[in-house]
Motif scaffolding. Structure first.
Motif, mmCIF file in Angstrom:
data_model
loop_
_atom_site.group_PDB
_atom_site.id
_atom_site.type_symbol
_atom_site.label_atom_id
_atom_site.label_comp_id
_atom_site.label_asym_id
_atom_site.label_seq_id
_atom_site.Cartn_x
_atom_site.Cartn_y
_atom_site.Cartn_z
ATOM 1 N N UNK A 34 0.799 -1.232 0.000
ATOM 2 C CA UNK A 34 0.000 0.000 0.000
ATOM 3 C C UNK A 34 0.829 1.279 0.000
ATOM 4 N N UNK A 35 2.085 1.195 0.431
ATOM 5 C CA UNK A 35 2.929 2.393 0.421
ATOM 6 C C UNK A 35 3.158 2.908 -0.993
ATOM 7 N N UNK A 36 3.136 2.013 -1.971
ATOM 8 C CA UNK A 36 3.198 2.418 -3.368
ATOM 9 C C UNK A 36 4.524 2.951 -3.855
ATOM 10 N N UNK A 37 5.619 2.629 -3.174
ATOM 11 C CA UNK A 37 6.923 3.168 -3.581
ATOM 12 C C UNK A 37 7.347 2.677 -4.959
ATOM 13 N N UNK A 38 7.045 1.427 -5.247
ATOM 14 C CA UNK A 38 7.417 0.890 -6.561
ATOM 15 C C UNK A 38 6.658 1.609 -7.669
ATOM 16 N N UNK A 39 5.403 1.930 -7.406
ATOM 17 C CA UNK A 39 4.612 2.677 -8.376
ATOM 18 C C UNK A 39 5.149 4.080 -8.609
ATOM 19 N N UNK A 40 5.601 4.727 -7.537
ATOM 20 C CA UNK A 40 6.189 6.065 -7.677
ATOM 21 C C UNK A 40 7.450 5.998 -8.533
ATOM 22 N N UNK A 41 8.258 4.956 -8.297
ATOM 23 C CA UNK A 41 9.466 4.775 -9.104
ATOM 24 C C UNK A 41 9.095 4.574 -10.572
ATOM 25 N N UNK A 42 8.097 3.744 -10.817
ATOM 26 C CA UNK A 42 7.730 3.447 -12.198
ATOM 27 C C UNK A 42 7.166 4.683 -12.894
ATOM 28 N N UNK A 43 6.393 5.484 -12.196
ATOM 29 C CA UNK A 43 5.858 6.712 -12.802
ATOM 30 C C UNK A 43 6.983 7.685 -13.134
ATOM 31 N N UNK A 44 7.966 7.784 -12.237
ATOM 32 C CA UNK A 44 9.128 8.629 -12.517
ATOM 33 C C UNK A 44 9.861 8.109 -13.744
ATOM 34 N N UNK A 45 9.962 6.796 -13.840
ATOM 35 C CA UNK A 45 10.602 6.160 -14.989
ATOM 36 C C UNK A 45 9.844 6.475 -16.277
ATOM 37 N N UNK A 46 8.538 6.382 -16.215
ATOM 38 C CA UNK A 46 7.705 6.635 -17.383
ATOM 39 C C UNK A 46 7.860 8.079 -17.857
ATOM 40 N N UNK A 47 7.978 8.999 -16.910
ATOM 41 C CA UNK A 47 8.099 10.414 -17.255
ATOM 42 C C UNK A 47 9.468 10.747 -17.841
ATOM 43 N N UNK A 48 10.478 9.926 -17.503
ATOM 44 C CA UNK A 48 11.847 10.181 -17.976
ATOM 45 C C UNK A 48 12.344 9.006 -18.805
ATOM 46 N N UNK A 49 11.558 8.597 -19.751
ATOM 47 C CA UNK A 49 11.793 7.315 -20.408
ATOM 48 C C UNK A 49 12.998 7.274 -21.342
ATOM 49 N N UNK A 50 13.573 8.385 -21.687
ATOM 50 C CA UNK A 50 14.698 8.405 -22.625
ATOM 51 C C UNK A 50 15.885 7.614 -22.077
ATOM 52 N N UNK A 51 16.438 6.752 -22.908
ATOM 53 C CA UNK A 51 17.645 6.027 -22.538
ATOM 54 C C UNK A 51 17.439 4.832 -21.634
#
Length: 213
Positions: free
Chosen positions: A41-58
């Motif tokens: 429920x803390x959702x840390x992995x989801x936060x990481x993945x969203x950050x990844x999605x926003x900075x997807x280059x490379x």
């Protein structure tokens, strides 16, 4: 058929999410299709993945993400059984009946253990639950400080647990946290070659354990 890896530990701060994310990137960089399933429920992995999605280059490889309730992980994981090679499940930092479905569905349970006696004690609960499901986890020494008496003692104690102790050791390096903050794994993060080597060694060990032939 996708292989399911579950990351579990009773004590918070053991590095479950960190290992899950970095192993996912390493597997993806080797050409495997990876699905991440977050039941914490803390959702840390989801936060990481969203950050990844926003900075997807490379970024490397094929990684998808979804969430699930603790009791819905088997159903969610089954959605990826034919489309991905691996499903990695991040679980909440607790040991109760809610963890049972993730352990039951797993092909391998990865249990991170930091270099402390408290973490060793906390690990016993996870291992007991895994044993009841007929599973033998892989215990990984995480956030270790090389050369300290405590690290040496904990590493030795792992061999006495109802688990296989990983040969690969993950050191206490800032690169792991910095890479996560950037939505990356250390395999992608500039200046993290040593950390990337540690994760690569652990993935080699995981793959060998899954396919001992």
């Amino acid at each position: 058929m996708a292989t399911i890896l579950t990351f579990a530990q009773q004590k918070g701060g053991s590095g479950k999410t960190t290992l899950c994310a970095h192993l996912a990137v390493e597997l993806a960089s080797r050409g495997y299709g990876v699905a991440l399933l977050d039941s914490d429920p803390q959702g840390s992995l989801g936060r990481w993945f969203m950050t990844r999605f926003e900075r997807e280059a490379g970024l490397k490889g094929d990684i998808t993400f979804s969430t699930a309730s603790a009791w819905g992980v088997s159903y969610e994981a089954s959605k990826y059984k034919d489309s991905h090679d691996f499903v990695l499940i991040d679980t909440p930092p607790k040991i109760d009946s809610d963890l049972k479905p993730a352990l039951k569905a797993s092909d391998l349970i990865v249990v991170p253990v930091t270099a402390s006696q408290v973490d060793l004690w906390a690990t016993e609960g996870v291992l007991e639950m895994a044993e009841r499901e007929g599973k033998r986890p892989l215990a990984v020494l995480n956030r270790a400080r090389a050369g300290t008496k405590l690290t040496t003692a904990v590493q030795g104690a792992l061999s006495g647990l109802a688990a296989d102790a990983a040969t690969a050791v993950i050191a206490n390096r800032v690169a792991y946290a910095e890479a996560l903050g950037a939505g990356q794994g250390v395999a992608e993060y500039a200046g993290a070659a040593v950390a990337a080597g540690e994760i690569s060694a652990l993935v080699d060990e995981v793959l060998a354990k899954l396919d001992p032939s």
